[in-house]
Design an enzyme around this catalytic site. Structure first.
Site, PDB file in Angstrom:
ATOM      1  N   HIS A   2       0.994  -1.119  -0.048  1.00 22.19           N
ATOM      2  CA  HIS A   2      -0.038   0.013   0.014  1.00 22.19           C
ATOM      3  C   HIS A   2       0.760   1.178   0.416  1.00 22.19           C
ATOM      4  CE1 HIS A   2      -3.047  -2.918   0.971  1.00 22.19           C
ATOM      5  NE2 HIS A   2      -4.147  -1.649   1.093  1.00 22.19           N
ATOM      6  N   LYS A  42      -0.187   4.990   4.620  1.00 22.23           N
ATOM      7  CA  LYS A  42      -1.322   4.071   5.331  1.00 22.23           C
ATOM      8  C   LYS A  42      -0.814   3.239   6.903  1.00 22.23           C
ATOM      9  CE  LYS A  42      -3.671  -0.282   5.242  1.00 22.23           C
ATOM     10  NZ  LYS A  42      -4.675  -0.195   5.156  1.00 22.23           N
TER      11      LYS A  42
END
Ligand code: NAD
Length: 271
Positions: free
Chosen positions: A158, A162
């Protein structure tokens, strides 16, 4: 052709709300009928389609939940848990269907949803991506078919902003595999390895996390056996996949009786 399903978007000024509004042109069976956000939202009164970067659609962003709910068939909620609870009460009072996309609900809030679903249709899913839900189904089939003897490892990537790891979707994938193999993820998950780890324990499911750049969300589940390996991968490149899935859920839910459903019901996997 049936009349399009009239849909209100709650959280219409947010990231998912805008992605939902952008998805209506590709979903002729759904009609963008109302846009709502919280009282005090600075964009109130503006044309909601324009806020989403589209030509004006004559749907102003409002905050009167009861009035909007009365005029639509389904409410789609991507807000915060308080928004979800307000939508639930309004839908209960008006007898309308609700799609819940908001995450982070407490156990008590989830219980309220279960209770409300005795009177109205509710669809709740932590991930409305059609591709991710298909992958969950494929993972169950793969785990059941391969059985023991294959080492399972899950790798996810990600963007750098995040804050949690592994992702909720990676954990959900791990649960799907663990369940199909008759294990509990809490008992068999290994989150990262370092140093002298010893040889691999057959019954574990390993997780590895990559963080960086602007990756929207990549997940790969590997089944590593003797002489072969099977990999199931999902790569998200924008929020539009969640938005399209949630609109699909809303159209599906409009003709369902009261009950609690999830995206897998929408896709026909729970028959
Ligand atoms: P965001 O912060 O960009 O937008 C949230 C919007 O909701 C804002 O416009 C905010 O003003 C509004 N809002 C907040 N409280 C409200 C209330 N009480 N009443 C009405 N409106 C209210 O957030 P986002 O990225 O769009 O995500 C929204 C939610 O959806 C989060 O919980 C997120 O985790 C979840 N989400 C779920 C999926 C899924 O597939 N289920 C996918 C993406 C995001």
């Amino acid at each position: 052709m049936n009349q399009p399903v009239k849909i209100a978007i709650l959280g219409a000024a947010g990231r998912m709300g805008r992605a939902l509004i952008q998805s209506f042109p590709a979903a002729p069976e759904a009609r963008f009928a109302a846009a709502l956000d919280r009282a005090g939202c600075p964009e109130l009164g503006q044309d909601a389609a324009q806020l989403a970067g589209l030509p004006a659609a004559g749907v102003p962003l409002g905050a009167d939940l009861a009035a909007a709910v009365a005029a639509v068939d389904v409410v789609v909620d991507f807000t915060r848990p308080e928004g979800t609870m307000a939508a639930l009460d309004a839908c209960l009072r008006a007898g309308k269907a609700l799609v819940v996309g908001t995450t982070g609900l407490t156990a008590e809030q989830k219980d309220r949803i279960v209770a409300a679903a005795r009177s109205i249709p509710v669809c709740q899913s932590a991930n409305y991506s059609v591709g991710v839900n298909l992958c969950l189904q494929l993972l169950e089939i793969t785990a059941r078919t391969l059985g023991e003897g294959y080492d399972v490892e899950i790798v996810e990537a990600h963007h750098r902003a995040k804050v949690d790891a592994p992702s909720g979707t990676a954990l959900r994938m791990g649960e799907a595999v663990a369940q199909a193999l008759g294990r509990r993820l809490e008992d068999c998950a290994v989150y990262g390895r370092e140093g002298v780890t010893g040889t691999r324990d057959d019954r574990t499911i390993g997780f590895a996390t990559v963080r960086g750049g602007d990756v929207v969300g990549d997940h790969t589940v590997m089944f590593l056996g003797e002489g072969e390996r099977v990999e199931i991968t999902h790569k998200a490149s924008s929020r539009s996949n969640f938005a399209r899935g949630a609109l699909r859920a809303a159209v599906w839910l409009a003709s369902r009786p009261a009950g609690l459903y999830d995206m897998r019901d929408v896709l026909g996997f729970n028959k």
